[in-house]
Design an enzyme around this catalytic site. Structure first.
Site, short mmCIF file in Angstrom:
data_model
loop_
_atom_site.label_atom_id
_atom_site.label_comp_id
_atom_site.label_asym_id
_atom_site.label_seq_id
_atom_site.Cartn_x
_atom_site.Cartn_y
_atom_site.Cartn_z
N HIS A 138 1.11 -1.39 0.29
CA HIS A 138 -0.07 0.30 0.37
C HIS A 138 0.76 1.11 0.03
CE1 HIS A 138 -4.29 2.32 1.24
NE2 HIS A 138 -2.78 2.80 1.09
N GLU A 187 -11.50 4.00 7.22
CA GLU A 187 -9.92 4.32 7.71
C GLU A 187 -10.97 5.61 7.85
OE1 GLU A 187 -7.63 6.06 4.19
OE2 GLU A 187 -6.47 6.67 5.53
N HIS A 211 -6.46 -0.46 5.10
CA HIS A 211 -6.55 0.14 5.65
C HIS A 211 -7.27 -1.06 7.31
CE1 HIS A 211 -4.11 3.64 4.96
NE2 HIS A 211 -5.07 3.98 4.87
N ASP A 247 1.84 3.37 3.00
CA ASP A 247 1.14 4.75 2.37
C ASP A 247 1.62 5.65 1.71
OD1 ASP A 247 -1.90 5.59 2.20
OD2 ASP A 247 -1.85 6.15 4.04
ZN LIG Z 1 -3.67 4.86 0.53
#
Ligand SMILES: [Zn+2]
Length: 354
Positions: free
Chosen positions: A19, A207, A228, A285
């Protein structure tokens, strides 16, 4: 010895990152170079001055505030050349932290302001990833993102373009953006088409909204992984569903604290989910927006959850097993990871100080 694994040892640990957003991971030096080239003036003259425009503020209060940082870099990622370079450098950064495999995601429609179409954006990113893979030996694939808030027409264009690159550097599609404002059911047509075209989906959910959003992503949009999934611990039914269907969660711990998806490390549901049989993976992320690295993610988890070296390897292997790769390639990666982990663990046992 579990909590005493050094930063250097963690950096050397073989990893994957599933991710990882392209536009959130651009180096400030690269933005400066791209700005010079395109004649665009920047509000800063040095990396230090530029960073506040690119990384989440200490006082970041929500996903919405966090997402504002992406607007700053967007104007510089509108040509094939810039996208290729950005993708290449993401692989380079992953190599520094001993990733064996990464999946890099981006929203093609955010890179069409200067005339590129979705196909051309995807092709440019894949070219950069391929060059990175050849240079650094990190296997690199991409995921095209549909955006919450974009029109059906724009998102369908992304799905169709992604399908043309499926198996040629692209491995899946995603849905990202303002989760609380745009529920998953608005995007059922796009994800039905994706399914028909053989594109697996991962979806940002749980999230900025709760367990119902995760349920909708899995049952309504056929998500095979969840980005998430942090906000569902109050719903044991949805947690059981995720565990039973073996839907891996792409946790991004540093980011999850910044967006206030979780209030504190004490509240971070890592062991909570593991104890309920949910497959969790560890990811970054956004390297720049979150000011993180995959080493830092594991380091934080080690500090707050006292993970042993074997537990760390288990989390990494969860990522390998959750990769959107064809079965043959995934098996190959699993073997390579198992061998790398054995070497890393052996090195740990010979270098452990009392
Ligand atoms: Zn993301």
């Amino acid at each position: 010895m579990s909590q005493n694994i050094s930063q250097d040892r963690l950096k050397m640990m073989p990893k994957v990152d599933l991710h990882l957003h392209l536009d959130g991971s651009i180096k400030p030096e690269t933005i400066m170079a791209l700005a010079r080239k395109s004649g665009v003036s920047l509000p800063a003259n040095s990396v230090e001055e530029l960073l506040p425009y690119m990384k989440a503020d200490k006082g970041c209060l929500s996903l919405t505030q966090y997402l504002e940082k992406f607007d700053f870099v967007s104007p510089f990622l509108q040509t094939a050349e810039a996208l290729e370079l950005a993708a290449f450098e993401v692989v380079e950064q992953a190599a520094e932290h001993h990733c064996l495999y990464i999946e890099v995601r981006f929203a093609p429609q955010l890179h069409t302001r200067s005339g590129l179409n979705a196909d051309e954006v995807i092709a440019a990113v894949i070219a950069g990833l391929n060059r990175g893979e050849a240079s650094f030996g990190v296997k690199a694939r991409c995921i095209a993102i549909c955006l919450r808030g974009h029109t059906g027409e724009m998102n369908l264009e992304v799905v169709k373009a992604a399908a043309r690159y499926m198996g040629h550097g692209l491995v899946a599609i995603d849905l990202a953006g303002a989760e609380a404002a745009y529920p998953a059911e608005l995007y059922s047509e796009e994800f039905r088409l994706a399914r028909e075209l053989g594109l697996p989906a991962t979806i940002h959910a749980g999230e900025a909204a709760g367990a119902e959003s995760v349920r909708e992503a899995v049952l309504g949009l056929n998500a095979r992984r969840i980005g998430h999934g942090i906000r569902m611990r109050d719903n044991s039914e949805v947690m059981s569903l995720i565990a039973e269907l073996n839907i891996p969660l792409e946790l991004c711990p540093v980011s999850n604290l910044q967006t206030k998806a979780v209030e504190s490390w004490e509240d971070y549901p890592l062991r909570y989910y593991m104890d309920r049989g949910i497959t969790v993976t560890v990811n970054t992320d956004n390297l720049t927006v979150s000011d993180t690295t995959i080493t830092k993610e594991y380091s934080e988890l080690c500090e707050h959850f006292r993970l042993s070296a074997e537990e760390l390897c288990g989390l990494v292997m969860n990522g390998v097993k959750s990769a959107f790769l064809p079965e043959g390639e995934k098996e190959e990666l699993m073997k390579k990871m198992a061998a790398s982990q054995a070497a890393w663990l052996a090195a740990a046992s010979t270098s452990t100080s009392p």
